[in-house]
Design a protein around this motif. Structure first.
Motif, PDB file in Angstrom:
ATOM      1  N   GLU A  22      -5.892  32.259 -70.633  1.00  9.42           N
ATOM      2  CA  GLU A  22      -7.255  32.093 -71.163  1.00  9.42           C
ATOM      3  C   GLU A  22      -7.927  33.443 -71.397  1.00  9.42           C
ATOM      4  OE1 GLU A  22      -9.248  29.377 -68.454  1.00  9.42           O
ATOM      5  OE2 GLU A  22      -8.504  27.684 -69.639  1.00  9.42           O
ATOM      6  N   ARG A  23      -7.105  34.389 -71.917  1.00  8.66           N
ATOM      7  CA  ARG A  23      -7.615  35.739 -72.180  1.00  8.66           C
ATOM      8  C   ARG A  23      -7.484  36.123 -73.655  1.00  8.66           C
ATOM      9  NH1 ARG A  23      -9.049  34.758 -67.773  1.00  8.66           N
ATOM     10  NH2 ARG A  23      -8.962  36.045 -65.888  1.00  8.66           N
ATOM     11  N   LEU A  24      -7.056  35.182 -74.494  1.00  4.94           N
ATOM     12  CA  LEU A  24      -6.897  35.488 -75.913  1.00  4.94           C
ATOM     13  C   LEU A  24      -8.221  35.324 -76.635  1.00  4.94           C
ATOM     14  CD1 LEU A  24      -4.863  36.158 -78.230  1.00  4.94           C
ATOM     15  CD2 LEU A  24      -4.711  33.691 -78.622  1.00  4.94           C
ATOM     16  N   GLY A  25      -8.591  36.345 -77.412  1.00  6.52           N
ATOM     17  CA  GLY A  25      -9.835  36.286 -78.173  1.00  6.52           C
ATOM     18  C   GLY A  25      -9.616  36.684 -79.622  1.00  6.52           C
ATOM     19  N   ARG A  26     -10.615  36.491 -80.435  1.00  9.71           N
ATOM     20  CA  ARG A  26     -10.520  36.829 -81.858  1.00  9.71           C
ATOM     21  C   ARG A  26     -10.225  38.313 -82.073  1.00  9.71           C
ATOM     22  NH1 ARG A  26      -9.010  34.856 -86.577  1.00  9.71           N
ATOM     23  NH2 ARG A  26      -9.965  35.970 -88.300  1.00  9.71           N
ATOM     24  N   VAL A  27     -10.683  39.137 -81.143  1.00 13.69           N
ATOM     25  CA  VAL A  27     -10.463  40.576 -81.253  1.00 13.69           C
ATOM     26  C   VAL A  27      -8.967  40.910 -81.243  1.00 13.69           C
ATOM     27  CG1 VAL A  27     -10.552  41.071 -78.765  1.00 13.69           C
ATOM     28  CG2 VAL A  27     -11.321  42.800 -80.410  1.00 13.69           C
ATOM     29  N   HIS A  28      -8.144  40.037 -80.654  1.00  9.78           N
ATOM     30  CA  HIS A  28      -6.697  40.259 -80.597  1.00  9.78           C
ATOM     31  C   HIS A  28      -5.972  39.742 -81.833  1.00  9.78           C
ATOM     32  CE1 HIS A  28      -7.503  39.915 -76.048  1.00  9.78           C
ATOM     33  NE2 HIS A  28      -7.397  41.199 -76.355  1.00  9.78           N
ATOM     34  N   ILE A  29      -6.681  39.018 -82.699  1.00 10.79           N
ATOM     35  CA  ILE A  29      -6.073  38.335 -83.835  1.00 10.79           C
ATOM     36  C   ILE A  29      -6.558  38.891 -85.175  1.00 10.79           C
ATOM     37  CG2 ILE A  29      -5.854  36.105 -84.998  1.00 10.79           C
ATOM     38  CD1 ILE A  29      -6.259  34.787 -82.251  1.00 10.79           C
ATOM     39  N   ALA A  30      -7.850  39.235 -85.241  1.00  9.24           N
ATOM     40  CA  ALA A  30      -8.489  39.567 -86.519  1.00  9.24           C
ATOM     41  C   ALA A  30      -7.975  40.881 -87.106  1.00  9.24           C
ATOM     42  CB  ALA A  30      -9.993  39.650 -86.334  1.00  9.24           C
ATOM     43  N   GLU A  31      -7.896  40.916 -88.421  1.00  3.85           N
ATOM     44  CA  GLU A  31      -7.544  42.140 -89.139  1.00  3.85           C
ATOM     45  C   GLU A  31      -8.782  42.824 -89.698  1.00  3.85           C
ATOM     46  OE1 GLU A  31      -4.636  41.197 -92.075  1.00  3.85           O
ATOM     47  OE2 GLU A  31      -3.094  40.673 -90.606  1.00  3.85           O
ATOM     48  N   ILE A  32      -9.812  42.048 -90.031  1.00  2.48           N
ATOM     49  CA  ILE A  32     -11.084  42.575 -90.529  1.00  2.48           C
ATOM     50  C   ILE A  32     -12.209  41.790 -89.875  1.00  2.48           C
ATOM     51  CG2 ILE A  32     -10.168  43.390 -92.741  1.00  2.48           C
ATOM     52  CD1 ILE A  32     -11.213  40.831 -94.028  1.00  2.48           C
ATOM     53  N   CYS A  33     -13.433  42.242 -90.058  1.00  2.00           N
ATOM     54  CA  CYS A  33     -14.570  41.551 -89.450  1.00  2.00           C
ATOM     55  C   CYS A  33     -14.787  40.191 -90.121  1.00  2.00           C
ATOM     56  CB  CYS A  33     -15.833  42.406 -89.518  1.00  2.00           C
ATOM     57  SG  CYS A  33     -16.548  42.592 -91.174  1.00  2.00           S
TER      58      CYS A  33
END
Length: 263
Positions: A123-134
């Motif tokens: 439960e530590r996965l966030g969008r910051v680990h996935i996103a390429e752009i804002c």
């Protein structure tokens, strides 16, 4: 004869568009009629990451702008990775990781799939680990971005405040009215889900009692708080739509047939 028929069809379409533009009057929440809805931008919403148009509810219309809130929780992420820093800058929204993730500048560096999977299990996965752009640049075309209002404090895309989510004039007349569901994409990528099918989502408001924490919704829609570093809380974005010269290209403003605009 064909040219005349073509001309008549073009004129008919023009008159229909003009009539729609003249009858268009976006409004905020109404106690009897409920919400109007707008479709603007695209973002991954299916479990496999397929992008779909974003559905927004119109909370309020005043001073030439409409306050829109995403109908669904679109992803999850912490508000900020360091609660001591969060306290030090007095929880200013425009200094948080969430602000950068929504508005930029943000230089994404997605983790490999196996590392993402390991974080998701904890439960530590966030969008910051996935996103390429804002989010702003991924979700909206340049034409759509010109329709949105931007300022230094909130940027273009922001989170509702805790006070906003207690405002009955915008439809938040009970705890239940604050409940929201995550998209299949958000749930697939780490968003926490309660047994009733809803999920928690952040506000941009700092907790008064616990300065390391941020206000957020809970299982029944009541407002509580949790540490700003928690990853599996949801992001339910909000934007301000400028109404100057705005006219829809389709839709009637209902949830099933939202107003649409040229992309």
């Amino acid at each position: 004869m064909k040219r005349m028929a073509g001309l008549m069809l073009a004129l008919a379409l023009l008159f229909a568009a003009c009539a729609q533009a003249e009858s268009f009057a976006l409004r905020g929440y109404d106690g009897k009629a409920g919400y109007q809805y707008v479709q603007l931008g695209e973002f991954p919403q299916d479990a496999d990451g397929t992008a779909r148009p974003i559905l927004w509810r119109v909370l309020r219309v005043q001073d030439g702008e409409a306050y829109l809130l995403s109908e669904y929780i679109l992803f999850n992420n912490r508000v900020h990775p360091d609660d001591k820093a969060y306290i030090a800058f007095d929880a200013a929204f425009n200094q948080t990781e969430m602000f950068a993730l929504l508005n930029g500048p943000f230089e994404g560096d997605p983790l490999p799939a196996d590392e993402q999977e390991a974080l998701k299990k904890r439960e530590r996965l966030g969008r910051v680990h996935i996103a390429e752009i804002c989010f702003k640049d991924e979700a909206f075309t340049q034409a759509e971005q010109t329709m949105l209002i931007t300022d230094e404090a909130l940027g273009t895309v922001f989170l509702a405040s805790a006070d906003d989510l207690k405002d009955a004039s915008m439809g938040f007349t009970s705890s239940k009215a604050r409940q929201a569901r995550g998209t299949a994409y958000a749930l697939e990528n780490g968003l926490f889900q309660y047994q009733n099918g809803t999920s928690p989502y952040w506000t941009r408001s700092q907790s008064i009692s616990y300065p390391y924490a941020t206000r957020c919704t809970k299982v029944d829609g009541a407002l509580g708080y949790i540490r700003c570093v928690v990853m599996n809380e949801g992001c339910r974005p909000a934007v301000r739509l400028s109404l100057e010269g705005l006219a829809p290209t389709g839709g009637t403003g209902t949830m099933d047939d939202p107003y649409t605009f040229e992309r």
